[in-house]
Design a protein around this motif. Structure first.
Motif, PDB file in Angstrom:
ATOM      1  N   ALA A  55       0.842  -1.194   0.000  1.00  9.13           N
ATOM      2  CA  ALA A  55       0.000   0.000   0.000  1.00  9.13           C
ATOM      3  C   ALA A  55       0.880   1.248   0.000  1.00  9.13           C
ATOM      4  O   ALA A  55       1.741   1.408   0.868  1.00  9.13           O
ATOM      5  N   PRO A  56       0.711   2.137  -0.956  1.00  7.31           N
ATOM      6  CA  PRO A  56       1.500   3.373  -0.980  1.00  7.31           C
ATOM      7  C   PRO A  56       1.017   4.339   0.098  1.00  7.31           C
ATOM      8  O   PRO A  56      -0.068   4.163   0.673  1.00  7.31           O
ATOM      9  N   ARG A  57       1.823   5.329   0.384  1.00  6.22           N
ATOM     10  CA  ARG A  57       1.410   6.315   1.405  1.00  6.22           C
ATOM     11  C   ARG A  57       0.112   6.997   1.001  1.00  6.22           C
ATOM     12  O   ARG A  57      -0.755   7.229   1.832  1.00  6.22           O
ATOM     13  N   ARG A  58       0.025   7.333  -0.244  1.00  4.08           N
ATOM     14  CA  ARG A  58      -1.199   7.949  -0.769  1.00  4.08           C
ATOM     15  C   ARG A  58      -1.631   7.161  -2.005  1.00  4.08           C
ATOM     16  O   ARG A  58      -0.796   6.829  -2.840  1.00  4.08           O
ATOM     17  N   HIS A  59      -2.897   6.875  -2.092  1.00  6.76           N
ATOM     18  CA  HIS A  59      -3.367   6.207  -3.305  1.00  6.76           C
ATOM     19  C   HIS A  59      -4.640   6.860  -3.831  1.00  6.76           C
ATOM     20  O   HIS A  59      -5.543   6.206  -4.348  1.00  6.76           O
ATOM     21  N   ASP A  60      -4.695   8.189  -3.696  1.00  5.56           N
ATOM     22  CA  ASP A  60      -5.832   8.941  -4.246  1.00  5.56           C
ATOM     23  C   ASP A  60      -5.990   8.680  -5.744  1.00  5.56           C
ATOM     24  O   ASP A  60      -7.115   8.586  -6.259  1.00  5.56           O
ATOM     25  N   ALA A  61      -4.839   8.583  -6.449  1.00  5.69           N
ATOM     26  CA  ALA A  61      -4.900   8.373  -7.896  1.00  5.69           C
ATOM     27  C   ALA A  61      -5.587   7.054  -8.223  1.00  5.69           C
ATOM     28  O   ALA A  61      -6.321   6.954  -9.213  1.00  5.69           O
ATOM     29  N   LEU A  62      -5.376   6.043  -7.379  1.00 10.91           N
ATOM     30  CA  LEU A  62      -6.007   4.742  -7.621  1.00 10.91           C
ATOM     31  C   LEU A  62      -7.493   4.784  -7.302  1.00 10.91           C
ATOM     32  O   LEU A  62      -8.307   4.160  -8.003  1.00 10.91           O
ATOM     33  N   LEU A  63      -7.867   5.496  -6.263  1.00  6.84           N
ATOM     34  CA  LEU A  63      -9.289   5.630  -5.920  1.00  6.84           C
ATOM     35  C   LEU A  63     -10.044   6.294  -7.068  1.00  6.84           C
ATOM     36  O   LEU A  63     -11.154   5.881  -7.431  1.00  6.84           O
ATOM     37  N   GLU A  64      -9.415   7.314  -7.649  1.00  3.33           N
ATOM     38  CA  GLU A  64     -10.050   7.994  -8.779  1.00  3.33           C
ATOM     39  C   GLU A  64     -10.035   7.111 -10.022  1.00  3.33           C
ATOM     40  O   GLU A  64     -11.004   7.069 -10.788  1.00  3.33           O
ATOM     41  N   LEU A  65      -8.933   6.384 -10.212  1.00  4.39           N
ATOM     42  CA  LEU A  65      -8.802   5.534 -11.388  1.00  4.39           C
ATOM     43  C   LEU A  65      -9.865   4.445 -11.422  1.00  4.39           C
ATOM     44  O   LEU A  65     -10.546   4.256 -12.439  1.00  4.39           O
ATOM     45  N   TYR A  66     -10.027   3.727 -10.326  1.00  2.00           N
ATOM     46  CA  TYR A  66     -10.945   2.592 -10.302  1.00  2.00           C
ATOM     47  C   TYR A  66     -12.361   2.961  -9.843  1.00  2.00           C
ATOM     48  O   TYR A  66     -13.292   2.186 -10.038  1.00  2.00           O
ATOM     49  N   GLY A  67     -12.503   4.105  -9.195  1.00  2.00           N
ATOM     50  CA  GLY A  67     -13.828   4.531  -8.745  1.00  2.00           C
ATOM     51  C   GLY A  67     -14.343   3.752  -7.559  1.00  2.00           C
ATOM     52  O   GLY A  67     -15.565   3.706  -7.330  1.00  2.00           O
ATOM     53  N   THR A  68     -13.458   3.137  -6.799  1.00  2.00           N
ATOM     54  CA  THR A  68     -13.881   2.366  -5.625  1.00  2.00           C
ATOM     55  C   THR A  68     -12.796   2.417  -4.561  1.00  2.00           C
ATOM     56  O   THR A  68     -11.612   2.603  -4.863  1.00  2.00           O
ATOM     57  N   ARG A  69     -13.242   2.246  -3.303  1.00  2.00           N
ATOM     58  CA  ARG A  69     -12.287   2.141  -2.196  1.00  2.00           C
ATOM     59  C   ARG A  69     -11.966   0.681  -1.885  1.00  2.00           C
ATOM     60  O   ARG A  69     -11.126   0.407  -1.024  1.00  2.00           O
ATOM     61  N   ALA A  70     -12.614  -0.232  -2.581  1.00  2.00           N
ATOM     62  CA  ALA A  70     -12.407  -1.664  -2.327  1.00  2.00           C
ATOM     63  C   ALA A  70     -11.141  -2.139  -3.040  1.00  2.00           C
ATOM     64  O   ALA A  70     -11.188  -2.925  -3.996  1.00  2.00           O
ATOM     65  N   ILE A  71     -10.005  -1.620  -2.585  1.00  2.00           N
ATOM     66  CA  ILE A  71      -8.707  -1.966  -3.168  1.00  2.00           C
ATOM     67  C   ILE A  71      -7.884  -2.684  -2.107  1.00  2.00           C
ATOM     68  O   ILE A  71      -7.632  -2.138  -1.030  1.00  2.00           O
TER      69      ILE A  71
END
Length: 356
Positions: A177-193
């Motif tokens: 898990a990176p320190r920040r993964h806002d880009a991934l939340l926006e990319l996939y549209g979900t927090r279920a990562i």
């Protein structure tokens, strides 16, 4: 058809995305511009396949200056429909998104390295799990970026097929898990990562992928599959300097009878350097010209209605008799018979023909 020659290469379209991303992040071009396959005549030619090592190096340089999460998001953002050629339309033109992504998985070699990259699709009850496996020798950050991008790309294409944004039930990444993964939340549209997972996957509701694709055209998928196979068969894998040389030589033969000086200018080297590099690859200028001439003549015989005299003139022979002698030496037959039989240019030549 995937051949051994395709392994270790990727589509020039995929490499262009990597170069554009590097430029967007301000990566100095002197760090990668010299790499094989990045000359404009190769990078901008969709028939050319770039060495996979070139794309890997660009990703590694980029993730030194940018986070892997930002790189994966930018690559996905750049990958609009059509950016990866016919592969994109395999997904969006099938009767259902699920059938489209299956076609895309079967033809992943059109864009990715068939030696290291695979897609797997499994149905688990009411869910469909799509996984991406990348076994290339990458630095950790670059590997994370490429895998996360692959999932983002699949999600984007499926959403384009459905003509609405499909939000996955779950995303798993084989990454810390990176320190920040806002880009991934926006990319996939979900927090279920889920991070540190054993596999890189994206999971959708089966009902989202089995609904009919809007405006699909009957029979189009079969046409696209054939086109994909033909495109891969016609592709020119660039593995090393000799591949680049042969591409330059062939391109000049389409315009005129090539000279050593003309090919040297095309490759931005001196004639002496060109001859030295040919020697290093255990070949000679005359051998390579003979091979290029053979390929050129065979293409003209099969792809045009030009007379034998006209083909001889275009190929640098003094007359048709000289051309007939050459074809007899290469194939053991006459130009007219070769034209009638429809022998393909990449069929194995008869013994005694110049090696290619």
């Amino acid at each position: 058809m995937i051949s051994q020659a395709h392994r270790g290469t990727t589509s020039s379209a995929l490499t262009r995305l990597s170069v554009n991303a590097a430029q967007r992040f301000g990566i100095p071009a002197h760090g990668y511009a010299h790499l094989l396959g990045l000359a404009p005549e190769h990078l901008n030619d969709d028939l050319c396949r770039t060495p996979a090592a070139t794309g890997i190096r660009i990703a590694e340089l980029t993730t030194v200056h940018a986070s892997w999460t930002d790189l994966s998001a930018l690559l996905t953002d750049q990958s609009g429909i059509g950016a990866l050629g016919v592969w994109d339309y395999l997904v969006t033109s099938a009767p259902t998104p699920l059938e489209g992504i299956r076609d895309a998985a079967a033809h992943l070699a059109i864009v990715a390295d068939p030696g290291t990259d695979t897609m797997r699709i499994t149905e688990d009850g009411e869910q469909v799990v799509i996984s991406h496996v990348n076994e290339a020798d990458l630095t950790y950050e670059a590997a994370c970026a490429i895998r996360a991008y692959a999932l983002g790309l699949y999600q984007r294409r499926l959403s384009e097929a459905a003509q609405r944004r499909l939000v996955p039930l779950r995303v798993t990444l084989a990454a810390k898990a990176p320190r920040r993964h806002d880009a991934l939340l926006e990319l996939y549209g979900t927090r279920a990562i889920d991070f540190e997972a054993p596999a890189t996957t994206v999971t959708f509701l089966a009902s989202d992928l089995t609904a009919p694709t809007p405006h699909t055209q009957p029979g189009l998928s079969a046409v696209l599959r054939r086109h994909a196979e033909q495109s891969l068969a016609a592709a020119i894998p660039l593995h090393n300097w000799l591949d680049l040389f042969r591409t330059a030589l062939a391109s000049l033969y389409d315009e005129t009878v090539p000279t050593l000086a003309a090919v040297a200018r095309r490759m931005a080297v001196s004639t002496r350097t060109l001859q030295r590099r040919l020697d290093e690859h255990d070949t000679t200028w005359s051998t390579e010209v003979e091979g290029a001439r053979r390929d050129h003549i065979t293409h003209l015989l099969h792809g045009t209605d030009l007379s034998i005299d006209a083909i001889a003139t275009r190929s640098g022979y003094a007359d048709a008799r000289a051309l007939r002698r050459a074809v007899q030496r290469w194939y053991g037959t006459t130009p007219a018979a070769l034209r009638r039989t429809g022998r393909l240019p990449n069929d194995p030549p008869v013994p005694g023909a110049p090696p290619r």
